[in-house]
Design a protein around this motif. Structure first.
Motif, PDB file in Angstrom:
ATOM      1  N   HIS D 145      34.225  32.829  35.820  1.00 48.41           N
ATOM      2  CA  HIS D 145      34.021  33.217  36.955  1.00 48.41           C
ATOM      3  C   HIS D 145      33.917  34.820  36.658  1.00 48.41           C
ATOM      4  CE1 HIS D 145      35.564  35.183  40.883  1.00 48.41           C
ATOM      5  NE2 HIS D 145      35.194  34.054  41.242  1.00 48.41           N
ATOM      6  N   PRO D 146      33.172  35.776  37.405  1.00 48.44           N
ATOM      7  CA  PRO D 146      33.071  37.229  36.922  1.00 48.44           C
ATOM      8  C   PRO D 146      34.528  37.904  36.993  1.00 48.44           C
ATOM      9  CG  PRO D 146      31.389  36.653  38.798  1.00 48.44           C
ATOM     10  CD  PRO D 146      32.361  35.350  38.448  1.00 48.44           C
ATOM     11  N   ASP D 147      35.581  37.458  37.698  1.00 51.31           N
ATOM     12  CA  ASP D 147      37.124  38.056  37.882  1.00 51.31           C
ATOM     13  C   ASP D 147      37.999  37.557  36.634  1.00 51.31           C
ATOM     14  OD1 ASP D 147      36.072  39.367  39.932  1.00 51.31           O
ATOM     15  OD2 ASP D 147      36.983  38.103  41.526  1.00 51.31           O
ATOM     16  N   PHE D 148      37.593  36.397  36.055  1.00 54.18           N
ATOM     17  CA  PHE D 148      38.448  35.839  35.021  1.00 54.18           C
ATOM     18  C   PHE D 148      38.657  36.963  33.730  1.00 54.18           C
ATOM     19  CE2 PHE D 148      38.613  34.083  30.741  1.00 54.18           C
ATOM     20  CZ  PHE D 148      39.872  33.148  30.891  1.00 54.18           C
ATOM     21  N   GLN D 149      39.831  36.876  33.427  1.00 55.22           N
ATOM     22  CA  GLN D 149      40.446  37.552  32.090  1.00 55.22           C
ATOM     23  C   GLN D 149      41.349  36.732  31.367  1.00 55.22           C
ATOM     24  OE1 GLN D 149      42.859  41.063  32.418  1.00 55.22           O
ATOM     25  NE2 GLN D 149      42.190  42.225  30.745  1.00 55.22           N
ATOM     26  N   LEU D 150      41.424  37.031  30.126  1.00 56.14           N
ATOM     27  CA  LEU D 150      42.263  36.223  29.215  1.00 56.14           C
ATOM     28  C   LEU D 150      43.348  37.211  28.542  1.00 56.14           C
ATOM     29  CD1 LEU D 150      43.279  33.286  28.232  1.00 56.14           C
ATOM     30  CD2 LEU D 150      42.099  34.183  26.105  1.00 56.14           C
ATOM     31  N   VAL D 151      44.516  36.926  28.833  1.00 57.05           N
ATOM     32  CA  VAL D 151      45.573  38.091  28.464  1.00 57.05           C
ATOM     33  C   VAL D 151      46.572  37.141  27.584  1.00 57.05           C
ATOM     34  CG1 VAL D 151      47.316  39.699  28.697  1.00 57.05           C
ATOM     35  CG2 VAL D 151      45.601  39.396  30.259  1.00 57.05           C
ATOM     36  N   VAL D 152      46.861  37.370  26.148  1.00 56.38           N
ATOM     37  CA  VAL D 152      47.987  36.692  25.526  1.00 56.38           C
ATOM     38  C   VAL D 152      48.969  37.673  25.083  1.00 56.38           C
ATOM     39  CG1 VAL D 152      46.087  35.340  24.545  1.00 56.38           C
ATOM     40  CG2 VAL D 152      46.860  37.047  23.165  1.00 56.38           C
TER      41      VAL D 152
END
Lengths: 272, 272, 272, 272, 272, 272
Positions: D145-152
């Motif tokens: 999705h255009p709004d998806f972001q991954l943070v770790v």
């Protein structure tokens, strides 16, 4: 057994007499042990005839023989059985040990020290006065058939101490020790099994005798009787003795150049 | 086999003759071993032609060949089969080994020392006088088809002693030892397979010969015949010999800069 | 393919040309290898463009690309497929490798040395003359589509020897070696991808060059081209060069205070 | 999203503003990174506010936040989903990561270095230009999705080198480094969260400061801001400062008598 | 709770007051912690009364108590629940932790350091401001019932450092430290629980005191209060003090002849 | 129990009095422990009569005896039960421990130190004041039947310290220590069980006595009473004493040539 019910151990019956030449009083001792259904350990080197012996005894006693080659990936379920899905839902399937316990076979666990603990403790209640096999998953206590006997084998020569039998398991067994037959008897066996003359068989046995001196000095095991029979069969078919021995003994037994050349020397001493 | 039943091993039949140039009497010895359905070990370095040899023998004997690349994650079920759910409930599916045993194929276990123990002991009752395969989960004892033979291979050069065959397994086999073919024969093979001239093939073989001297001195294995064929194919297509050898030998074989520069030296010696 | 059947690899087709600047003759060599469907190893450091290269080649050859990031928990079933229960009972689902084999894609196993053995030996029969994939659980031998090719990659720099490819696997592949592009080319790539000027890109590349000298002297890897693009994007958006480089290079690359301060020095040398 | 379809991420939306006091320009930098959906690493000691920061950013950006605490027993299926049996047969259930990818959430993998490899490589195709998540078992390629972001996140202080991120994973992320806030800011936070006066909060912070000097000198971690809030809450409720600090700091942090008595000394210095 | 719905925690309610003699202000401190539902660690030696204390507090607070003995084979599913097949297809079954979270019990994880990581990180979101339990397999976020509290225990004396709590877990808890009660109190407890006179109880306590001096000098643990009660019960029934102490203390505590004879000496000192 | 309901422990009842000769006051002490349903450890060497003792006590108390041989592959489910699929869907099947807990049997865990942790902690709530068994997978708390008692055994002689009972488990038990009976008593037992004369039995016992001196000096265990009975039975049947002792003692006990010849010496000393 009801005549209408097929014998679940039919596939495990030994139809024709397995060739076996006794080396001592082991046949009589086995018969005594079987009279009391005493659990039995057969000890001895690879290929010396333990499996053939138990086959012969099972044939001679008229009992089916359920053989299992133990290994470290074998689970207790592989022995006692499991629920399996079939067309009518799940049904219990007796494992090989349970078949022998329930229907009166001799169960032979070959190289028992290779098995994991859950495989070996599962036999504890079968090897004392109780003679029962608990099928915990099925909620059933199977009382052993009067004819059931448990026999296990191992090779005391090469397993590590980490793979020894637990003392609490050992003490449930009587034991018979085996070794390669003496030269004359072994030549007789090779001559019979490979259908070759006694003289050729004796030469092959002489090679094997030498190779067994190298055990623990570079070889894990010497040449077995089975290998001699392989060699004899090829020679009978016209393969040269040198090629036959190279193929069935030297190359099969070792990857080490020094050991290979020692074995080739033994062959040359017999066949030039 | 009933004509109405499709051949379950049809997919494993070898239609066209696999190219194989014998290096000695291995074809005759294999034929003798197959006459007795003697279990066979093929030993030798990677890429020297063991697989091609067994393919050729299977073609020549008119037998289907079921090949399995062994590995440490392979289970006994991968060999013998398992129950699988399908639309009509669960049904038993023979594994590749069982297919070969039941319908008379040659089963070839490539790099058998990589397999776990339960994979190797499953073959024990197939490799003695019994010639049976117990399908414990199915409760069936499969008697081997008269045409069935078991062949295994391994490379004695680089497996650790921890991954050796058990003595009790080894003693069930006869063995044939393989090595790379001699220079003239190898060049002939490369010329034939890559469709290049003999002279070019001979230069490639010369590089391989040098590389094999580095085995155990920085390389796990030298350049194989298969790599030479790859190189020949690229050169035939117009890629420069240097780029072809770099791509199919040097970079494929090693990550070590010293070894790579040694290999590049061998290439330069042939192609400038 | 029948027009009525949807293309099972449709999702794996690459619609728009992936940006790739060749560093040498790797495009031509790949095309030659693909002509023969020769299995290929791409070797080189992390982030130097191996994945981008194979994407570009797949686009250029008009072939779908099935990419798999290998890891030690990946099973052979993850590659070849498995039976799954659905509303109509169980049905076989091809895994990504099988999809590529059956329908003619390029299958790319990224970081293949991370995979377990059963993952790597499954590709053996696909990488010799047979070009077959045995689906043992389904009892099917899939013959590779004429367009299928197998490509694998790894980074020779940091995997331990315990995670090397087996010699018997390596010898089935030709290999191309990659490295970071030279300074001018790399700056051009960064300028294009981050949409920044060439001068800024060149400064970023200068930092990366310095960092790569620290490889094996405290850093596992130097700054990759990808990181430079990240930095460029942030600078273009108005984040200060120092903050951008701190965030996309220094902090991302290392937890070690000495290494971090070395990297900060390289940034200061370019941006004050 | 269609108004008739319930929001699958509804449970992951943050309704009320999480209290967060910025320590520097981390809020602006995060916003820039999110503009490009750049994957982000948050580094810093336990309890310094990383989780609170990402909660604050998700709230501030109006995005749902899917948090997962990583551990070595977590499988890739725990992230991406699996087939589950229900009343109507089997159905696919998206895992938390897939939910975020498909519907546009921020996915936060807390302590990512604790996860196994198959968990970390599953994120590779999500963190480069492709932004896809392959659901191999379902045969679906989910485009993010255009709004998806991954943070770790991870704590660089105490994980062993054996549990470091792979270089090929690290290079896919930009990174922000966190530390405990400075004394004044931390006292302000404690005063706000525990609803106590600034002076009491400042005394608690002074204890924490001393304890953090013992890190790597007997303590794995110093007293965290969260512990100070616990202590403040108990003191506010009338528990003596000594008992409060003993319970929320000394006994919670260490089993070592020497460390405990050092911590008790810090408490006594503030509260007599 | 709706009166028509049976209480799912009914089986976990404590009907009668568990006997507990406070040793200090631990009851008041627990009550304060519970007011804020603060997660709590109970530390102390085996058998000193931690379990009894939490039972007493649960009874006193009128809350059900769900106790779990942690071990290294316990999985996260054992805590949170799983799908199980029943007559109507599969249905979700809440695990013990989920039951407590959903319906407002105190969940007590006994010997938490014995659990695997996935067991301990599953409690992270329950032990910070979120107070949620994600049931990933069910796709549900359970918000904790207002009455829910998490309590864990461990014995700091004998677990190895490899089995310590992770710092990121520890910092989520306040902690209470326990030890054996002082002599007078312990004798009172033994007298009450075993229904024996105070003088006999005091003699038994004297033996225990001596044994606890041997901790880490040959004994893993000294004699616990529970063991003293066992001894008292047997003596009350007419078993000789020597036999009673031998059976409930000496033989139960150690297999070491030296330690056994030291313990016998302590018994002789009290009972001649 | 309702007369219409079949007794689920019927198979575990002991019909005929097991032969047991007390060596001291262990019968009285067991009866006292059982009065309070005190959990009990039986310690002592292999084959000294622990199992026989507990069988005798169960018979004498009129309680069914559920025996389990512990091993490292046994899971908690093997003890408490599991859901199994049958024709009518899934149904819960009580494991052996649950059967004993629910219906009032004595549960005997033989060689408890061989079991894994999840097996041993599952018994914790059964061995304190609670006397409950949580069936977490079934969501049931089974309160122990008033007649239920737990008994465990182990051999303190040969298990490694890695396989010791956890202190928190040990402290839940009282303990009885066993050893081989004295010579007269042991001869009486052998005479009775093997149906041989006392003199012959005494000679066999003399051999055993000598062998036990070799414990920890080359033998893991000496000759057990059970082995003497085996030997007696064979001699009674006419097998020579030398052959009988060789088979049931020497060969069963050791593979070491020195130990075997020592044992043969003990036999020769008695039987010439």
């Amino acid at each position: 057994m009801n005549a209408a019910v097929p014998d679940p151990l039919a596939g495990y019956r030994i139809e024709t007499e397995p060739f076996y030449r006794p080396a001592g009083n082991e046949v009589a001792l086995y018969r005594q042990a079987y009279r009391h259904r005493m659990p039995l350990i057969l000890k001895g080197p690879t290929g010396c005839g333990k499996t053939r012996f138990v086959e012969h005894m099972a044939w001679s006693l008229g009992r089916p023989l359920v053989t299992l080659a133990c290994n470290e990936d074998m689970t207790a379920s592989d022995l006692v059985g499991r629920y399996l899905l079939d067309a009518n839902g799940t049904a219990w399937h007796d494992g090989p040990l349970t078949l022998a316990v329930r229907h009166g076979g001799i169960c032979y666990l070959d190289e028992v020290v290779e098995a994991r603990q859950d495989t070996t403790v599962v036999i504890h209640p079968l090897t004392d006065a109780r003679r029962i096999l608990p099928l915990d998953k099925k909620g059933e206590l199977v009382r052993a058939h009067p004819d059931f006997q448990l026999v296990v084998s191992y090779n005391p020569g090469y397993q590590s101490s980490a793979k020894d039998m637990k003392p609490s398991t050992r003490q449930r067994f009587a034991a018979l020790e085996f070794d390669y037959p003496d030269s004359g008897l072994e030549a007789e066996i090779v001559a019979h099994e490979a259908a070759v003359g006694f003289d050729l068989a004796a030469k092959l046995v002489a090679i094997a005798r030498c190779s067994r001196e190298l055990k623990h000095r570079g070889l894990d095991e010497g040449v077995s009787t089975r290998m001699l029979i392989y060699a004899g069969v090829l020679i009978r078919d016209g393969v040269s003795p040198r090629d036959s021995c190279e193929m069935t003994m030297t190359r099969a037994l070792t990857d080490d150049p020094d050991m290979a050349s020692a074995l080739q020397g033994f062959v040359a001493a017999q066949f030039g």
